[in-house]
Design a protein around this motif. Sequence first.
Motif, PDB file in Angstrom:
ATOM      1  N   ALA A  18      58.106 -45.733  22.857  1.00  0.00           N
ATOM      2  CA  ALA A  18      59.385 -46.098  22.232  1.00  0.00           C
ATOM      3  C   ALA A  18      59.204 -46.967  20.991  1.00  0.00           C
ATOM      4  N   VAL A  51      68.328 -36.261  18.362  1.00  0.00           N
ATOM      5  CA  VAL A  51      67.901 -36.956  19.587  1.00  0.00           C
ATOM      6  C   VAL A  51      67.567 -35.942  20.676  1.00  0.00           C
ATOM      7  N   THR A  54      64.193 -34.540  20.158  1.00  0.00           N
ATOM      8  CA  THR A  54      63.158 -35.484  20.592  1.00  0.00           C
ATOM      9  C   THR A  54      63.019 -35.475  22.107  1.00  0.00           C
ATOM     10  N   GLU A  55      64.135 -35.425  22.807  1.00  0.00           N
ATOM     11  CA  GLU A  55      64.092 -35.373  24.272  1.00  0.00           C
ATOM     12  C   GLU A  55      63.420 -34.092  24.753  1.00  0.00           C
ATOM     13  N   GLY A 138      63.914 -33.079  15.166  1.00  0.00           N
ATOM     14  CA  GLY A 138      63.704 -34.036  16.246  1.00  0.00           C
ATOM     15  C   GLY A 138      62.531 -33.658  17.128  1.00  0.00           C
ATOM     16  N   THR A 180      63.834 -42.406  23.542  1.00  0.00           N
ATOM     17  CA  THR A 180      64.843 -42.163  22.507  1.00  0.00           C
ATOM     18  C   THR A 180      65.738 -43.383  22.243  1.00  0.00           C
ATOM     19  N   LEU A 183      66.313 -44.400  18.648  1.00  0.00           N
ATOM     20  CA  LEU A 183      67.195 -43.494  17.911  1.00  0.00           C
ATOM     21  C   LEU A 183      68.660 -43.833  18.163  1.00  0.00           C
TER      22      LEU A 183
END
Length: 234
Positions: A18, A51, A54-55, A138, A180, A183
């Motif tokens: 993170a 986001v 990214t996940e 992302g 995340t 973000l």
Amino acid sequence: MTIFASVIIILLSMLITASLQLVPGTFSCFYHYALGKTSSKKAGDRSLSFVLGTEIFVSFIWILLLITLSFLDPIVDIYSAPVFLITSGIIFAEAAAFLLFYFRRSNCTSLFISRKIAATLQTRARKASSRSDAIAIGFFAGLPELIFTLPLYFISAVILLNTPSIPCVPIIVFYIIFATLPLFTIHIAYHNDQNLASITRFRTKLKPFIRIIIPIIYATIALLAIILGVSNHG
């Protein structure tokens, strides 16, 4: 001691993941360009798609590692002392590499990636015009940092697969959400009338702290991995 060390390794791995700056930096630029091209509402929607990308990336790495390790486990003892000792050596090397190379020697937030990769991410962030574009950025923004995160995912996955007392699925879900959080923090900042300049200034102020504390966390994980390997399998 075994459970305590295992949980601490996973939590510290989450913290490092993170704290890395490439994805938040790309997200900041992406949101800035989105605000310049469309309404605040649409920019916010597209940022949430970033986001999501990214996940998906973090989930993909987890799934890939768990499948690979589950396949290898009957062939190789992935929970053996040599695996922990080798992994700890790699993580010690990551601590040194982060300290020396993660941030470029400048007063801004330039990172270890090549100028070409940085320019590509910047261009993709500027040209993104749909939710699918946002998801793709992302997803791919995290790829260059795998050099710093993959050993963390690996040791966390090994621990989860071999420690029944630690709930695997909830930990992975929490890992994905925690990765995340920066973000969402930037998302909230933009909604509170912050801009790219102010967010970049804040990230620049964090740079000296991150440069020092993250190698210490890497080293702590490596030491705990040695203790875990020796205590369980020495």
